[in-house]
Design a protein around this motif. Sequence first.
Motif, PDB file in Angstrom:
ATOM      1  N   ASN A 145      37.843  36.443  35.364  1.00  0.00           N
ATOM      2  CA  ASN A 145      36.842  36.859  36.650  1.00  0.00           C
ATOM      3  C   ASN A 145      36.303  35.915  37.370  1.00  0.00           C
ATOM      4  O   ASN A 145      35.165  36.149  38.049  1.00  0.00           O
ATOM      5  CB  ASN A 145      36.227  38.140  36.112  1.00  0.00           C
ATOM      6  CG  ASN A 145      35.219  38.084  35.282  1.00  0.00           C
ATOM      7  OD1 ASN A 145      35.002  36.717  34.688  1.00  0.00           O
ATOM      8  ND2 ASN A 145      34.449  39.061  34.801  1.00  0.00           N
ATOM      9  N   GLN A 146      36.210  34.590  36.666  1.00  0.00           N
ATOM     10  CA  GLN A 146      35.391  33.730  37.371  1.00  0.00           C
ATOM     11  C   GLN A 146      33.828  33.943  37.166  1.00  0.00           C
ATOM     12  O   GLN A 146      33.077  33.454  38.200  1.00  0.00           O
ATOM     13  CB  GLN A 146      35.879  33.319  38.728  1.00  0.00           C
ATOM     14  CG  GLN A 146      37.533  32.699  38.702  1.00  0.00           C
ATOM     15  CD  GLN A 146      37.560  31.420  37.766  1.00  0.00           C
ATOM     16  OE1 GLN A 146      36.924  30.542  38.185  1.00  0.00           O
ATOM     17  NE2 GLN A 146      38.450  31.387  37.047  1.00  0.00           N
ATOM     18  N   ILE A 175      31.521  45.565  32.834  1.00  0.00           N
ATOM     19  CA  ILE A 175      32.893  45.518  32.095  1.00  0.00           C
ATOM     20  C   ILE A 175      33.718  46.289  32.429  1.00  0.00           C
ATOM     21  O   ILE A 175      34.074  47.702  32.242  1.00  0.00           O
ATOM     22  CB  ILE A 175      32.563  45.767  30.330  1.00  0.00           C
ATOM     23  CG1 ILE A 175      31.321  44.867  29.978  1.00  0.00           C
ATOM     24  CG2 ILE A 175      33.824  45.361  29.743  1.00  0.00           C
ATOM     25  CD1 ILE A 175      30.916  45.136  28.691  1.00  0.00           C
ATOM     26  N   THR A 176      34.729  45.914  33.259  1.00  0.00           N
ATOM     27  CA  THR A 176      35.614  46.638  34.096  1.00  0.00           C
ATOM     28  C   THR A 176      37.049  46.479  33.588  1.00  0.00           C
ATOM     29  O   THR A 176      37.814  47.562  34.244  1.00  0.00           O
ATOM     30  CB  THR A 176      35.748  45.859  35.634  1.00  0.00           C
ATOM     31  OG1 THR A 176      35.842  44.814  35.627  1.00  0.00           O
ATOM     32  CG2 THR A 176      34.087  46.412  36.517  1.00  0.00           C
ATOM     33  N   ALA A 182      37.009  41.934  25.683  1.00  0.00           N
ATOM     34  CA  ALA A 182      37.583  41.439  24.391  1.00  0.00           C
ATOM     35  C   ALA A 182      37.032  39.857  24.551  1.00  0.00           C
ATOM     36  O   ALA A 182      36.656  39.226  23.526  1.00  0.00           O
ATOM     37  CB  ALA A 182      38.923  41.111  24.610  1.00  0.00           C
ATOM     38  N   PHE A 183      36.793  39.314  25.537  1.00  0.00           N
ATOM     39  CA  PHE A 183      36.162  37.982  25.785  1.00  0.00           C
ATOM     40  C   PHE A 183      34.463  38.073  25.150  1.00  0.00           C
ATOM     41  O   PHE A 183      34.155  37.225  24.613  1.00  0.00           O
ATOM     42  CB  PHE A 183      36.106  37.635  27.235  1.00  0.00           C
ATOM     43  CG  PHE A 183      35.135  36.399  27.511  1.00  0.00           C
ATOM     44  CD1 PHE A 183      35.700  35.322  27.353  1.00  0.00           C
ATOM     45  CD2 PHE A 183      34.045  36.467  28.125  1.00  0.00           C
ATOM     46  CE1 PHE A 183      35.016  33.976  27.593  1.00  0.00           C
ATOM     47  CE2 PHE A 183      33.233  35.393  28.418  1.00  0.00           C
ATOM     48  CZ  PHE A 183      33.817  34.137  28.226  1.00  0.00           C
ATOM     49  N   LEU A 184      34.032  39.229  25.650  1.00  0.00           N
ATOM     50  CA  LEU A 184      32.639  39.565  25.026  1.00  0.00           C
ATOM     51  C   LEU A 184      32.541  39.438  23.731  1.00  0.00           C
ATOM     52  O   LEU A 184      31.446  38.815  22.821  1.00  0.00           O
ATOM     53  CB  LEU A 184      31.715  40.624  25.881  1.00  0.00           C
ATOM     54  CG  LEU A 184      31.819  40.242  27.435  1.00  0.00           C
ATOM     55  CD1 LEU A 184      31.196  41.576  27.951  1.00  0.00           C
ATOM     56  CD2 LEU A 184      30.813  39.176  27.719  1.00  0.00           C
ATOM     57  N   THR A 417      26.718  36.148  35.604  1.00  0.00           N
ATOM     58  CA  THR A 417      26.316  35.543  36.880  1.00  0.00           C
ATOM     59  C   THR A 417      27.407  34.878  37.515  1.00  0.00           C
ATOM     60  O   THR A 417      28.628  34.683  36.820  1.00  0.00           O
ATOM     61  CB  THR A 417      24.988  34.579  36.930  1.00  0.00           C
ATOM     62  OG1 THR A 417      24.602  34.090  38.015  1.00  0.00           O
ATOM     63  CG2 THR A 417      25.362  33.156  35.939  1.00  0.00           C
ATOM     64  N   ILE A 418      27.383  34.631  38.736  1.00  0.00           N
ATOM     65  CA  ILE A 418      28.552  33.794  39.356  1.00  0.00           C
ATOM     66  C   ILE A 418      28.257  32.318  39.201  1.00  0.00           C
ATOM     67  O   ILE A 418      26.972  31.950  39.430  1.00  0.00           O
ATOM     68  CB  ILE A 418      28.657  34.246  40.678  1.00  0.00           C
ATOM     69  CG1 ILE A 418      29.002  35.752  40.983  1.00  0.00           C
ATOM     70  CG2 ILE A 418      29.764  33.316  41.597  1.00  0.00           C
ATOM     71  CD1 ILE A 418      28.924  36.004  42.417  1.00  0.00           C
TER      72      ILE A 418
END
Length: 429
Positions: A145-146, A175-176, A182-184, A417-418
């Motif tokens: 999700n960049q 977390i959508t 899974a990444f977290l 954050t972005i």
Amino acid sequence: MEKTKTKQQDVTEENDNLETIVQFGLLVLNVLLIIAIFAVSVSWTALRNGPTKDMIPAPNVDRSLCVKTDKTKQCDRIKPEKYIADEIDKNMRKLQMQYMAEKLNYANVVCRKSAPSVYLFRGINKSAETSGTGCPSGFVKYNGNQKCYGFVASQTTWASALEYCSIVGGTLPQITDANIQAFLEAQISSRYKESNYIISTENNYHYHYIIDNGIDVRGQTSITFEVMACNDAHIALSKDKGVDSRDTYEIVIGGWGDHQSVIRDCKQCAHMDTNVQQQHPIDCQNYSSFWVSWTNNVIKVGKGNDVGKQTFLTWNDTAPHDVNYVAFSTGFGATGKWKVKRGNYNPGLFWIGASDLASEGNWLWLPSKQKFSYSNWAPTEPDNINYYEHCALIDLHRGYKWRDDNCEERRNFICETIPNDEGNEVIGK
């Protein structure tokens, strides 16, 4: 004859007046009795049924936080935006900005005195990015999700965590989908380090301070442990090391022949809370798991490793003191063995951006107010224990599943954050 009649009439009138007064008095007594019976009935019903599901029993809450109030002056719901702003303001007044920055492990922070709510983070440039991703130092980028994610070991309330994340232009994570989850999970797992300690206590009712074993609880708000003892497992929460006669909360688990547990406001003082329903909570041959927490002036004790769940002792101290040291003891015929697991993320509960503050059971991502498209609740969750649990977190000890918790508890958190593609300074609100 006329005089005699007049006297008789006077007597009759007096009797009539007396009878009227008596009847009126009886009527008043009957009315008061009916009111008393009704009041007792209402009170008993309230005590028996407890607060309704749609109501937060918050007698000390600011009335401006209420969406509406009923005749009992309790909140039906509270305004999430006003709650968040109020909590942020309250906590920001308590913490110095430099202290916040140090706790979050950021470097080279400059505070603009003319605008105390503005924080300028220097050093977040190309040389300080993570593999040139544009993420703040210490953050990691998820290509799915960049976005960048930072994992904070410090503990704070949900609203304050949201504000801290805004310092780097971010928020608590949304977390959508299962891939972000899974990444977290993988990131927390790779960072989490745990140490195990075994402590023995003699049959002498002498406190052993666990800092002597390298377990430092300063800056923490809870501890989990296992204990094996036949009876009388004692825990001291002290302001000063070696001083258990004052500024010490004493907890007894399985006292009085393993039949009773209590919280005291000092060693051998009066019982502040007592539980006799949970008999034989500890065992001579097997380890039993417990947690103890001290936050917001409330001392709690519960079973298991999940802080905040299965609570069986609670006491709200109106004159609280700091808890800097924890000590264990056994006595009264028992010795004990204690196991303590300490991780670099304690208690291993991470705030995320989900809440149902606006409407019970209607979970949204805040502050965006986006509805759930994905969830990862643990079994039986969210359970809204005691009607106070309106913020969500990831529970490391329950397979990284989600659970709800009291928004005012102090937990670890994650920031989202972005990436800053230009590599310049990041200015947060």
